[in-house]
Structure formats: structure tokens, C-alpha cells
Design a protein around this motif. Structure first.
Motif, PDB file in Angstrom:
ATOM      1  N   LEU A  13       0.818  -1.216   0.000  1.00 58.04           N
ATOM      2  CA  LEU A  13       0.000   0.000   0.000  1.00 58.04           C
ATOM      3  C   LEU A  13       0.848   1.260   0.000  1.00 58.04           C
ATOM      4  CD1 LEU A  13      -2.757  -1.141   2.516  1.00 58.04           C
ATOM      5  CD2 LEU A  13      -3.091  -0.634   0.091  1.00 58.04           C
ATOM      6  N   TRP A  15     -10.730  -8.183   2.332  1.00 50.29           N
ATOM      7  CA  TRP A  15     -11.576  -7.537   1.331  1.00 50.29           C
ATOM      8  C   TRP A  15     -10.818  -6.562   0.442  1.00 50.29           C
ATOM      9  CZ3 TRP A  15     -11.007  -2.495   2.614  1.00 50.29           C
ATOM     10  CH2 TRP A  15     -10.858  -2.159   3.960  1.00 50.29           C
ATOM     11  N   SER A  16      -9.576  -6.270   0.775  1.00 44.08           N
ATOM     12  CA  SER A  16      -8.761  -5.350  -0.028  1.00 44.08           C
ATOM     13  C   SER A  16      -7.947  -6.126  -1.060  1.00 44.08           C
ATOM     14  CB  SER A  16      -7.813  -4.556   0.871  1.00 44.08           C
ATOM     15  OG  SER A  16      -6.853  -3.858   0.093  1.00 44.08           O
ATOM     16  N   TRP A  17      -7.929  -5.626  -2.297  1.00 44.44           N
ATOM     17  CA  TRP A  17      -7.116  -6.251  -3.331  1.00 44.44           C
ATOM     18  C   TRP A  17      -5.633  -6.262  -2.948  1.00 44.44           C
ATOM     19  CZ3 TRP A  17      -3.298  -3.133  -5.012  1.00 44.44           C
ATOM     20  CH2 TRP A  17      -3.462  -1.760  -4.869  1.00 44.44           C
ATOM     21  N   ALA A  22      -3.072  -6.407   4.444  1.00 48.34           N
ATOM     22  CA  ALA A  22      -4.341  -5.688   4.326  1.00 48.34           C
ATOM     23  C   ALA A  22      -5.473  -6.634   4.700  1.00 48.34           C
ATOM     24  CB  ALA A  22      -4.525  -5.171   2.895  1.00 48.34           C
ATOM     25  N   ALA A  62      -7.483   1.244   2.576  1.00 49.41           N
ATOM     26  CA  ALA A  62      -6.557   0.163   2.206  1.00 49.41           C
ATOM     27  C   ALA A  62      -6.634  -0.201   0.726  1.00 49.41           C
ATOM     28  CB  ALA A  62      -6.824  -1.067   3.072  1.00 49.41           C
ATOM     29  N   GLY A  63      -6.596   0.807  -0.133  1.00 49.53           N
ATOM     30  CA  GLY A  63      -6.586   0.565  -1.573  1.00 49.53           C
ATOM     31  C   GLY A  63      -7.942   0.667  -2.243  1.00 49.53           C
ATOM     32  N   LEU A  64      -9.015   0.927  -1.490  1.00 52.12           N
ATOM     33  CA  LEU A  64     -10.353   1.075  -2.035  1.00 52.12           C
ATOM     34  C   LEU A  64     -10.935   2.413  -1.583  1.00 52.12           C
ATOM     35  CD1 LEU A  64      -9.815  -2.131  -1.508  1.00 52.12           C
ATOM     36  CD2 LEU A  64     -12.248  -2.351  -1.976  1.00 52.12           C
TER      37      LEU A  64
END
Length: 556
Positions: free
Chosen positions: A331, A386-388, A383, A353-355
Motif C-alpha cells: 500500500l 476484502w482489499s485487493w 491488508a 486500504a486501496g479502495l
């Protein structure tokens, strides 16, 4: 190869120039002077004509600089300096180096080497790429009055976790505020350097006379249609995840390719073979994704348009396919782009977290591009599931089918816990809480004709969902044990050929009531009620069923 009509302005090096028999050095050879002159034209054109490549006055006053810079002088040594010791921070111009570490440079900044670097270090003691970067900086000093250079391993204390966290959080700003980024694009490590032996005639487009039926003799150029892709986009440097934001946020990038220079800014993509710019179709327009100054042109027409979130989809997919030496940078190495998007395009959204929170129903439906053959053996927390960012080589939800679909869930809460004060950097925990339908089911392996890999069948209750396409994040390998139960959480509902189509998440219980981990995604056509009616409560897994016949669950 491709034929390009000569009416397009294509200018190459002198085809009569002879083969260079020694290592090409910008500082000393005639041919190198031609390369330097070409670059100067690019730079002055960008400075004087490209408003989209120059920071606004407000950004100049507010810009953040790195803590330390390398001062280049006329002698054979360079020294490290703090920005505070240099003078007016707003007037400091510097170059930034983008490079692959490989086995690692010979000299780095550590707590023990700091004193000697501040005193001065012999240029010859540095790796070849650093030597070349310093030599080019000397030319910048002569031409553009830029005498400072930023190199990560020489300007960040490598054995200080605190210094690394502070400077890595500022990495996007470091490249965005650089006068120009020098990219060792063809070098897989620091030993290759910027330059290589070449025959300058090889970069000049070959002219071919074509006589059509009307008898008019028209010259065409024979060019390599894949030149930019092979030597820039797919160069060794651009396989690193860190380089995406280095390249995207820098106002201008000078690529040192395998056999020529390439230029990249928001207003021009060019090479020594095409100094006036690539003909249409031969470049990449990479920096148009997020121009340095100003906003990208976002298409708002058609159901597939997702505005700035569509830009983030492209960034995420490109970034996640790159390589990182440390998984924990996942990240951090993207935080600079996230900050710029939030400042310019998504000011009122929350980064998780990326979203992005307002786009969660869509962004949660990423998939793993190439599922691993065995579960990831890494033990560091990267992460939430649910985070890619918790997986490698992920791709966003396909736009064409789902961008206009109805949303079947409500986001009731979301939070990430940053490792330190940087809410766009490394995290140590997080959750998403949402309300929706849960359908309890099972997965089983089935034979796929013509494929050595088994597929997965989804069964909900006593009914097999024959149309279901199951994509587990851990892959399909028979060595991976399937969960005893999966919960289907439909998130989007669209149509295909007038048939309702659902896309959602597979969830598995975490062991705590109403708390789940992501297992993968599913897509299924259904005229039935499999994805419209929640399963009966299972107290340990689901908690209580709400009065609206939906569950409120937490995904960690």
C-alpha cells in the motif's frame, strides 16, 4: 513492423553516422551531444509550452521536499546535504532517480555511513547507474541550473524504520516535486548504468519508396510498432510496483532505454527516432491517465463510465501486476497516487486500504488474475481480506457488465487501522460492515473437459446453481482444501439477455459471530430466489436475521 506515411514528421539521427565502438557517454562523444541536444529541445518545449506539466503557484508554495539531497559539484566527489542546510526550500530544484536495486548498490545511507556521506564520497565508489545519474546531473547543472539529485538508497537511512516510514510516505511528493526524473529503464540492477554501445543508424526509421498504381512515388518509413512498449512500458524498470507512481507523478521522465533516449511528459511522448513525437498509435499516453497539473479527461458518456473510480481501476490493475521486494510495501508504494486523486478528483471520499468508500460495492468485486497453486506463505499482515492489496496480480470488476447494475448491499461501517500516522500507507487491521442477503452454500470440485484443472460447482441448499462461475482467491489446485461452508453475499444485480445476473463475494466464517473473511467471487444467472432470500440464521456464523430479512455482517 509498421509502415508510416512520410507526411508525418519523423526525424532520426544522421544515417551516415558511424558505429560507436566505445561505451556511449553523454559527457564526451559527438553522438552523445546529439542525444543531449534532442533532450534539451524536449525539456525547453515542456517548460515553455506545456502548462499541464508545470506545478501551480499554490502547489509550489505548499510542496514537500525530501529530507536530504545529493549535491553534485565539478569534482570527483558528491556529498549528502539536508534540505535545511541548502537554503530556501521553495527555490530548490532537484532531479530524482528511478531505478532497480537488483542485488543492491555498493554504497547506501545507514546510521554508520551517514557521516562519511555528508563529508563526501568518491563518485567512482558508487554503482554504475548512480555514476551515470550524477554525470547527467552535471549536465543539468550547466544547462538548467539544477545541481541536486535524490536517490532513495543514498537519501533515506536504510537501517532506520522510522526514517523509512517518514520518507516513504512522502515518496509521491518527492517525485512530483522533482524537476525531472531520470529513469534507468533498461537496467535490471545498478551495474548496467544508463548507457550502452549502439549503432546510431539503427534508431533511424528506414525510408522505403512505394509506387502505387497511379505511378506517384511516395516514401514511407518502416518503424517498429512495438518500440515504446518493448523499451519503455515493458522495460526492466517498469516491472517494479514502486515505479508506477514514480513515473506517473513525475512532471517529466527521461527514460534511458536499451539503445536510445525516450521522453515522457503529459504533453509529449518522444524518442531520438521520433523527436517530434510518436505518430498516432505508436505511443502509450500513459501520463494522460493522471496529468501532472490539471485534471484528466474523464469520459462521462455511456453506462460503463465510472469517472475517477475508473481511473483508479486502471491504476490498481497496472500496479498490482508489478513486483515488490517487500510485501509490506504493497500500500505504501501506491499512496502518492491515492493522495493526488483525493486532492484532485475524490475530495470527499475516504480511502480504505486501496479502495474508496463511496465505490465499495463495485471495488470489493476484484478478482485474482492468476490464482496461486498454493496459499500465500507470507506471514506479514498486508491488508484486510476484502482489499485487493492482500493479494498479488488482482484485477478490478469488469466494467461493461456491471457499471450500471443495481446495488444489493448497504455499507454501514468501514475502518482501517494505519500502522502509523499515514492513513494511506501500511495498515495493521480493518473491517467493513455491511447489510445484505446471505445464502449458505457449499463448493465441490468438478471435472472440466479439456482442462487439467478442476472447476468448482456451487450448491445452495439442495439446489445446484449450474450457471455459477466461481473464482476462489486461493485458486483451484486440488492441494487446496475447500471450506466446509461458504456464504454467498450478492452485491450487484444486472441482466444479460433479459436474465437476472448476480455478482458477489464468497465469505467464510472467521470464528467470531457475524464476522467473515473473503474467499473469492461468484457470478451467476438466476431466475430463482437463491440470491434474494437469506438463509436461516446460524448463530455462530451469521448472528441474528434482521427484520428486513437481511444480515449485518463484518468482513475483516
Amino acid at each position: 513492423m509498421s509502415l508510416t506515411n512520410a507526411s508525418q514528421k519523423v526525424v532520426g539521427p544522421d544515417p551516415k553516422a558511424g558505429l560507436l565502438t566505445q561505451r556511449e557517454r553523454i559527457a564526451s562523444t559527438t553522438q552523445s551531444q546529439e542525444s543531449w541536444n534532442t533532450f534539451k529541445t524536449w525539456m525547453w518545449t515542456c517548460i515553455s509550452k506545456h502548462s499541464q506539466c508545470s506545478p501551480k503557484s499554490l502547489e509550489v508554495r505548499q510542496r514537500q521536499l525530501p529530507k536530504r539531497l545529493i549535491e553534485v559539484s565539478e569534482g570527483n566527489t558528491v556529498r549528502l546535504r539536508t534540505v535545511e542546510s541548502i537554503g530556501d526550500a521553495y527555490a530548490i530544484e532537484y532531479l530524482a532517480l528511478s531505478h532497480c536495486w537488483g542485488l543492491g548498490p555498493r554504497v547506501i545511507l545507514t546510521s554508520s555511513s551517514a557521516a562519511s556521506l555528508f563529508e563526501g564520497v568518491e563518485i567512482a565508489a558508487l554503482c554504475r547507474t548512480f555514476q551515470d545519474a550524477i554525470m547527467v546531473t552535471k549536465r543539468f547543472w550547466d544547462e538548467f541550473a539544477v545541481r541536486y539529485l535524490w536517490i532513495d538508497s543514498l537519501c533515506i537511512i536504510q537501517d532506520s524504520a522510522e526514517d523509512w516510514r517518514q520518507e516513504s510516505a512522502n515518496m509521491g511528493e518527492i517525485y512530483q516535486n522533482a524537476f525531472c526524473t531520470l529513469a534507468a529503464t533498461a537496467a535490471a540492477d545498478g551495474h548496467r548504468g544508463f548507457f550502452s554501445d549502439r549503432d546510431p543508424r539503427m534508431i533511424s526509421p528506414c525510408s522505403i519508396s512505394v509506387v502505387p498504381k497511379n505511378g506517384e512515388n511516395r516514401p514511407f518509413y518502416c518503424v517498429d510498432y512495438e518500440d515504446w512498449a518493448k523499451n519503455v512500458s515493458r522495460g526492466p524498470l517498469n516491472g517494479r510496483s514502486w515505479v508506477l507512481q514514480e513515473r506517473l507523478l513525475s512532471p517529466r521522465v527521461l527514460h534511458f532505454g536499451a539503445d536510445q533516449l525516450y521522453w515522457e511528459c503529459s504533453g509529449l511522448e518522444a524518442s531520438e527516432a521520433f523527436p517530434a513525437g510518436f505518430p498516432e498509435g505508436l505511443g502509450e499516453q500513459f501520463k494522460q491517465l493522471l496529468p501532472f497539473s490539471g485534471l484528466p479527461q474523464i469520459e462521462q458518456q455511456g453506462p460503463s463510465s465510472r469517472g475517477p473510480y475508473g481511473i483508479w481501476d486502471q491504476v490498481m490493475e497496472t500496479y498490482s501486476s508489478g513486483k515488490l521486494s517487500r510485501r509490506t510495501d504493497r500500500l505504501v508504494a501506491l499512496s502518492g497516487i491515492a493522495r493526488k486523486l483525493q486532492r484532485r478528483l475524490i475530495q470527499h471520499d475516504t480511502y480504505l486500504a486501496g479502495l474508496w468508500k463511496q465505490d465499495l460495492p463495485f471495488e470489493l468485486l476484484w478478482d485474482v488474475k492468476i490464482p496461486p497453486q498454493k496459499p500465500d506463505a507470507g506471514h506479514e499482515y498486508i491488508a484486510p481480506t476484502w482489499s485487493w492489496a492482500s493479494r498479488l496480480a488482482t484485477v478490478p470488476c469488469e466494467t461493461e457488465t456491471w457499471a450500471s447494475a443495481a446495488t444489493l448491499v448497504d455499507i454501514t461501517g468501514a475502518m482501517v487501522v494505519p500502522l502509523d500516522n499515514d492513513h494511506m500507507g501500511q495498515v495493521r487491521g480493518g473491517y467493513i460492515r455491511l447489510s445484505g442477503v446471505l445464502a449458505r452454500g457449499t463448493l465441490s470440485r468438478i471435472h472440466q473437459p479439456g482442462s487439467p484443472t478442476p472447476g468448482l460447482a456451487l450448491k445452495i441448499g439442495d439446489r445446484t446453481v449450474s450457471s455459477a462461475i466461481c473464482r476462489p482467491d486461493d485458486g483451484f489446485s486440488p492441494a487446496i482444501q475447500l471450506p466446509h461452508v461458504v456464504y454467498c453475499l450478492p452485491i450487484l444485480r444486472g441482466t444479460r439477455n433479459l436474465v437476472p445476473r448476480y455478482k458477489g463475494l464468497f465469505l467464510v466464517p472467521s470464528g467470531r459471530q457475524a464476522q467473515f473473511r473473503r474467499y473469492g467471487t461468484f457470478t451467476a444467472d438466476s431466475f430463482g430466489d437463491e440470491f434474494l432470500v437469506s438463509c436461516p440464521p446460524s448463530w455462530l456464523d451469521t448472528g441474528d436475521l434482521g427484520p428486513d430479512r437481511r444480515y449485518e455482517v463484518t468482513i475483516v
